[in-house]
Design a protein around this motif. Sequence first.
Motif, PDB file in Angstrom:
ATOM      1  N   THR A 125       0.727  -1.142   0.156  1.00 27.48           N
ATOM      2  CA  THR A 125       0.023  -0.038   0.034  1.00 27.48           C
ATOM      3  C   THR A 125       1.064   1.032   0.020  1.00 27.48           C
ATOM      4  OG1 THR A 125      -1.850  -1.300   1.240  1.00 27.48           O
ATOM      5  CG2 THR A 125      -1.874   1.211   1.266  1.00 27.48           C
ATOM      6  N   ALA A 126       0.488   2.267  -1.029  1.00 29.07           N
ATOM      7  CA  ALA A 126       1.371   3.596  -0.961  1.00 29.07           C
ATOM      8  C   ALA A 126       0.719   4.169   0.417  1.00 29.07           C
ATOM      9  CB  ALA A 126       1.009   4.195  -2.318  1.00 29.07           C
ATOM     10  N   VAL A 127       1.517   4.949   1.026  1.00 30.44           N
ATOM     11  CA  VAL A 127       1.116   5.818   2.186  1.00 30.44           C
ATOM     12  C   VAL A 127       2.122   7.137   1.980  1.00 30.44           C
ATOM     13  CG1 VAL A 127       1.130   6.206   4.602  1.00 30.44           C
ATOM     14  CG2 VAL A 127       0.932   3.735   3.683  1.00 30.44           C
ATOM     15  N   GLY A 128       1.251   8.109   2.139  1.00 31.22           N
ATOM     16  CA  GLY A 128       1.692   9.533   2.112  1.00 31.22           C
ATOM     17  C   GLY A 128       1.512   9.987   3.699  1.00 31.22           C
ATOM     18  N   LEU A 129       2.529  10.758   4.010  1.00 28.89           N
ATOM     19  CA  LEU A 129       2.663  11.201   5.547  1.00 28.89           C
ATOM     20  C   LEU A 129       2.258  12.499   5.283  1.00 28.89           C
ATOM     21  CD1 LEU A 129       5.723   9.307   6.730  1.00 28.89           C
ATOM     22  CD2 LEU A 129       3.272   8.485   6.518  1.00 28.89           C
ATOM     23  N   LEU A 130       1.612  13.173   6.515  1.00 32.69           N
ATOM     24  CA  LEU A 130       1.276  14.399   6.785  1.00 32.69           C
ATOM     25  C   LEU A 130       1.280  14.933   8.241  1.00 32.69           C
ATOM     26  CD1 LEU A 130      -1.323  16.743   5.026  1.00 32.69           C
ATOM     27  CD2 LEU A 130      -1.519  16.635   7.115  1.00 32.69           C
ATOM     28  N   ALA A 131       2.011  15.792   8.480  1.00 31.46           N
ATOM     29  CA  ALA A 131       1.987  16.243  10.063  1.00 31.46           C
ATOM     30  C   ALA A 131       1.637  17.823  10.150  1.00 31.46           C
ATOM     31  CB  ALA A 131       3.400  16.092  10.670  1.00 31.46           C
ATOM     32  N   THR A 132       0.678  18.243  11.017  1.00 32.23           N
ATOM     33  CA  THR A 132       0.465  19.394  11.374  1.00 32.23           C
ATOM     34  C   THR A 132       0.968  20.101  12.682  1.00 32.23           C
ATOM     35  OG1 THR A 132      -1.639  18.877  11.929  1.00 32.23           O
ATOM     36  CG2 THR A 132      -1.583  19.741   9.979  1.00 32.23           C
ATOM     37  N   ALA A 133       1.985  20.842  12.648  1.00 32.99           N
ATOM     38  CA  ALA A 133       2.497  21.555  13.952  1.00 32.99           C
ATOM     39  C   ALA A 133       1.933  22.583  14.422  1.00 32.99           C
ATOM     40  CB  ALA A 133       4.005  21.416  13.795  1.00 32.99           C
ATOM     41  N   GLY A 134       1.704  22.912  15.728  1.00 33.42           N
ATOM     42  CA  GLY A 134       1.385  24.102  16.387  1.00 33.42           C
ATOM     43  C   GLY A 134       2.389  24.904  15.939  1.00 33.42           C
ATOM     44  N   GLY A 135       3.821  24.566  16.465  1.00 29.80           N
ATOM     45  CA  GLY A 135       4.802  25.324  16.160  1.00 29.80           C
ATOM     46  C   GLY A 135       5.805  25.042  14.907  1.00 29.80           C
TER      47      GLY A 135
ATOM     48  N   GLU B 232       6.286  14.048   1.341  1.00 29.23           N
ATOM     49  CA  GLU B 232       5.582  14.085   2.603  1.00 29.23           C
ATOM     50  C   GLU B 232       5.528  15.605   2.908  1.00 29.23           C
ATOM     51  OE1 GLU B 232       8.086  11.540   4.887  1.00 29.23           O
ATOM     52  OE2 GLU B 232       9.323  13.511   5.569  1.00 29.23           O
ATOM     53  N   VAL B 233       4.529  15.933   3.825  1.00 30.20           N
ATOM     54  CA  VAL B 233       4.234  17.169   4.142  1.00 30.20           C
ATOM     55  C   VAL B 233       4.296  17.420   5.526  1.00 30.20           C
ATOM     56  CG1 VAL B 233       2.371  18.948   4.083  1.00 30.20           C
ATOM     57  CG2 VAL B 233       2.721  17.521   2.151  1.00 30.20           C
ATOM     58  N   GLY B 234       4.882  18.391   5.932  1.00 25.44           N
ATOM     59  CA  GLY B 234       4.794  18.894   7.266  1.00 25.44           C
ATOM     60  C   GLY B 234       4.507  20.397   7.185  1.00 25.44           C
ATOM     61  N   ILE B 235       3.346  20.809   8.066  1.00 25.75           N
ATOM     62  CA  ILE B 235       3.024  22.291   8.052  1.00 25.75           C
ATOM     63  C   ILE B 235       3.232  22.951   9.502  1.00 25.75           C
ATOM     64  CG2 ILE B 235       0.828  23.665   7.733  1.00 25.75           C
ATOM     65  CD1 ILE B 235      -0.383  21.260   6.248  1.00 25.75           C
ATOM     66  N   ARG B 236       4.037  23.755   9.320  1.00 27.46           N
ATOM     67  CA  ARG B 236       4.586  24.742  10.791  1.00 27.46           C
ATOM     68  C   ARG B 236       3.406  25.665  10.692  1.00 27.46           C
ATOM     69  NH1 ARG B 236       9.356  24.038   8.129  1.00 27.46           N
ATOM     70  NH2 ARG B 236      11.282  23.220   9.394  1.00 27.46           N
ATOM     71  N   GLY B 237       3.168  25.893  12.097  1.00 28.79           N
ATOM     72  CA  GLY B 237       2.310  26.868  12.314  1.00 28.79           C
ATOM     73  C   GLY B 237       0.821  26.689  11.836  1.00 28.79           C
ATOM     74  N   ALA B 238       0.565  25.469  12.017  1.00 31.33           N
ATOM     75  CA  ALA B 238      -0.647  24.993  10.933  1.00 31.33           C
ATOM     76  C   ALA B 238      -1.998  25.866  11.194  1.00 31.33           C
ATOM     77  CB  ALA B 238      -1.074  23.688  11.349  1.00 31.33           C
ATOM     78  N   SER B 239      -2.214  26.428  12.490  1.00 31.05           N
ATOM     79  CA  SER B 239      -3.358  27.378  12.837  1.00 31.05           C
ATOM     80  C   SER B 239      -3.347  28.486  12.149  1.00 31.05           C
ATOM     81  CB  SER B 239      -3.689  27.083  14.413  1.00 31.05           C
ATOM     82  OG  SER B 239      -2.564  27.979  14.859  1.00 31.05           O
ATOM     83  N   SER B 240      -2.403  28.923  11.523  1.00 30.49           N
ATOM     84  CA  SER B 240      -2.249  30.423  11.194  1.00 30.49           C
ATOM     85  C   SER B 240      -2.268  30.175   9.556  1.00 30.49           C
ATOM     86  CB  SER B 240      -1.004  31.111  11.298  1.00 30.49           C
ATOM     87  OG  SER B 240       0.246  30.225  10.925  1.00 30.49           O
TER      88      SER B 240
END
Length: 176
Positions: free
Chosen positions: A101-111, A136-144
């Motif tokens: 199974t192909a798996v893509g990773l995503l993380a959302t960070a408050g900081g 893969e995707v990491g999102i810094r300061g996700a709430s903004s």
Amino acid sequence: MTRIVAVSGSRRADSTTRTALEVALDGAAAAGAETGMIDLGAVDLPLYHPDEDAQGDSEALKRRVREADGVLAGTPVYRGSYSSTFKNFHDFCGSTEYENTAVGLLATAGGGSYGGTLEHLRSTFRNVHAWTVPHEVGIRGASSVVDEAGIADDEVRERTERLGRVVVEHAERLRE
């Protein structure tokens, strides 16, 4: 048709993780995939117990993962790793669900820090024979950056949509 399911490891009502995964699913749909979401904040999934087979919605959720060609795994960053909600779900699934199974990773960070979370996810998915895609995707300061309307930052939105497309591409290659 290629089937992609996203798994949101957030329990928050206004989850930036779930919204970002919806953007990734839009990318997968644009690549021709059938898409769906597993919102772990809205299912009955008791704490994993290795001596019990079926618990709550576990069998139906495992079936959805098993039947998917690709998975978009998303989690908020908690204490430098993934959420306990995601970990609990992940404990129910094994190589039967994820092999080939192909798996893509995503993380959302408050900081600003999400690297450890993505590394932990990558390692655990490889242990169940999943094929983690290189994008893969990491999102810094996700709430903004992320709100109920989607992802406001063009670069982050494009990277997130691309994650969905890349998972579809890899899932199709693995099916061949």
